[in-house]
Every structure is written in structure tokens, then in C-alpha cells.
Design an enzyme around this catalytic site. Structure first.
Site, mmCIF file in Angstrom:
data_model
loop_
_atom_site.group_PDB
_atom_site.id
_atom_site.type_symbol
_atom_site.label_atom_id
_atom_site.label_comp_id
_atom_site.label_asym_id
_atom_site.label_seq_id
_atom_site.Cartn_x
_atom_site.Cartn_y
_atom_site.Cartn_z
ATOM 1 N N THR A 31 1.049 -1.291 -0.074
ATOM 2 C CA THR A 31 0.453 -0.020 -0.043
ATOM 3 C C THR A 31 0.798 1.440 -0.218
ATOM 4 O OG1 THR A 31 -1.723 1.135 1.392
ATOM 5 C CG2 THR A 31 -0.144 0.157 2.395
ATOM 6 N N ASN A 32 0.506 2.445 0.710
ATOM 7 C CA ASN A 32 1.222 3.636 -0.121
ATOM 8 C C ASN A 32 0.724 4.471 1.578
ATOM 9 O OD1 ASN A 32 -0.721 5.298 -0.895
ATOM 10 N ND2 ASN A 32 -1.133 3.996 -2.801
ATOM 11 N N HIS A 33 0.940 5.250 1.567
ATOM 12 C CA HIS A 33 1.187 6.229 2.520
ATOM 13 C C HIS A 33 -0.421 7.550 2.573
ATOM 14 C CE1 HIS A 33 4.630 5.637 4.697
ATOM 15 N NE2 HIS A 33 5.250 6.029 3.596
ATOM 16 N N ALA A 98 -4.526 7.335 -4.720
ATOM 17 C CA ALA A 98 -2.776 6.824 -4.575
ATOM 18 C C ALA A 98 -3.301 5.456 -5.097
ATOM 19 C CB ALA A 98 -2.019 7.583 -3.550
#
Ligand code: C5P
Length: 222
Positions: A31-33, A98
């Protein structure tokens, strides 16, 4: 202003928000921030400006906004399915999610094998009718205007909102953002570029939506 003058009244707005999660086994994921703050602000402001809003949201810790049709998704492919099934009924689409570019497809030993996810914004740009308005986002770490110009043109957007991850007050978890807003110009290599100073994500969301509404009104007059 009186209700009848709400700039997005009668329009269907689709917003993507948050990160995606790409499972690599039943326990772990990539995943991402992204916190979803920008996308949720866009959905709420679009609602307040009179639109019918659908929010395709990856996993975030935010409350579902009232009066917004929230569709929860996990993976990029889930988000792709939501956007592709609803796109033709949408007037304005703003993609603030995102989206993970890759997903795991297998493992050999400790090496992770990845494959590309669909580019949802690029798909929308390819399938966009002239009466539809498409806005993308881009987070850059360098060559912001050159990279953002490529995305504006390459993904056939009507607007691209770019921010530099290294600028103080911009980026993922902040409540503010500092953006550069690109719209198609005279020629593809010379888009119109506006540099907006730091503002809260709610104010920014409203300003983006008001500008999109103005561009549509302009297009109708011509
Ligand atoms: O090319 P890049 O990932 O920087 O483009 C960012 C923009 O494209 C954002 O608007 C994001 O929501 C969208 N995007 C997408 N699907 C992907 C990757 C990015 O819709 N697979």
C-alpha cells in the site's frame, strides 16, 4: 448565493480517494501513505456545491461524508471496476486516489513477482466524451511541471493538480497542500500553469471544483 446558483447543481461528480491495498497473501499487502484527506475534501465540497457525489474510496480512517454515495474498495482493480461501471453517468471525475501501480502475482523464494495495475485515469481519459470533465492529481518529487505536463497530455485530462512531495505543507497526511494546476494551453507542450499558494485541503478542493465548473461553462459558451 441562492441555491439555484450552486455551480455543480444537477451534475454527477465521481471522486477517487485514498490508497489501494494489494494483497500478497491472506495476511500482508502492498500500500502507500495516502490518508484520503484530499479526496474526501473534494467529495464534501462537491456535495456542498450542489453535485450528486460518488466517492470510490480505498481503505482510510475517515468517516463517510453525509450525503455522498461512498463505494469502498480495496484493490486498484476494485477501483477500476467502480470507475468503469459509473463513468458514462458522470459529468466531472476527479481522481485523487493514490493507486498502487503494481500488485503481487506470485512469489518464488523471497522474491516478490509483480504485475502492473490498470491506470484508471488513463482509461477515463481514453473514454471521455466531450461533455465530460476529467481532473487528475500527481505527486512528484522532481521536475514537477515537466512530469505534470506529460500526465495532463498523456492521460487526456482537462486539469492536472500536481504537488511536490518535498514541499513543506504539501503531501499525504497534511491538512494543507501547495499545488500547481495545469490545464490544456495553446499547444500540448505549453499548458496553462497556475501556482497556487498553500491552503487547507477544503479550500483547495473548493477552488479546484469551482475552476472545473467555470471551464465547463466556458466550453458551453464557445
Ligand atoms: O502517473 P501517476 O500515478 O503519477 O498519476 C497520478 C494520477 O493518476 C492520479 O490522479 C491517480 O489517481 C491516477 N492513477 C490512476 N490509476 C493508476 C495510477 C494512477 O487512476 N493505476
Amino acid at each position: 448565493r441562492p441555491d439555484g446558483e450552486l455551480p455543480l447543481k444537477g451534475l454527477a461528480v465521481l471522486v477517487t480517494a485514498g490508497p489501494t491495498q494489494e494483497p500478497l497473501d491472506p495476511v500482508r499487502f502492498l500500500t502507500n501513505h495516502s490518508t484520503g484527506k484530499m479526496g474526501y475534501a473534494l467529495a464534501e465540497q462537491a456535495r456542498d456545491l450542489g453535485a450528486q457525489v460518488t466517492l470510490a474510496s480505498g481503505p482510510v480512517a475517515l468517516d463517510a461524508p453525509y450525503g455522498v454515495d461512498v463505494v469502498d474498495v480495496t484493490t486498484a482493480r476494485d477501483m477500476f471496476d467502480v470507475v468503469t461501471s459509473r463513468f458514462s453517468d458522470t459529468d466531472i471525475t476527479v481522481m485523487a486516489a493514490a493507486v498502487g501501480d503494481f500488485r503481487p502475482v506470485g512469489r518464488s523464494g523471497i522474491e516478490l513477482e509483480l504485475t502492473s495495475n490498470p491506470d484508471i485515469l488513463a482509461w477515463a481519459g481514453e473514454h471521455k466524451r466531450p461533455d465530460q470533465t476529467l481532473c487528475g492529481f500527481a505527486m512528484e518529487t522532481r521536475d514537477l511541471e515537466a512530469n505534470a505536463t506529460k500526465k495532463l497530455n498523456g492521460k487526456h485530462c482537462d486539469m492536472l493538480v500536481a504537488n511536490n512531495l518535498r514541499t513543506p505543507g504539501a503531501g499525504f497526511a497534511a491538512d494543507t497542500n501547495v499545488v500547481t494546476v495545469l490545464t490544456p494551453g495553446e499547444t500540448a507542450d505549453r499548458p496553462s500553469i497556475e501556482r497556487w499558494s498553500k491552503m487547507g485541503k477544503d479550500a483547495l478542493a473548493k477552488r479546484i471544483l469551482v475552476k472545473l465548473a467555470a471551464m465547463r461553462a466556458d466550453g458551453e459558451r464557445r
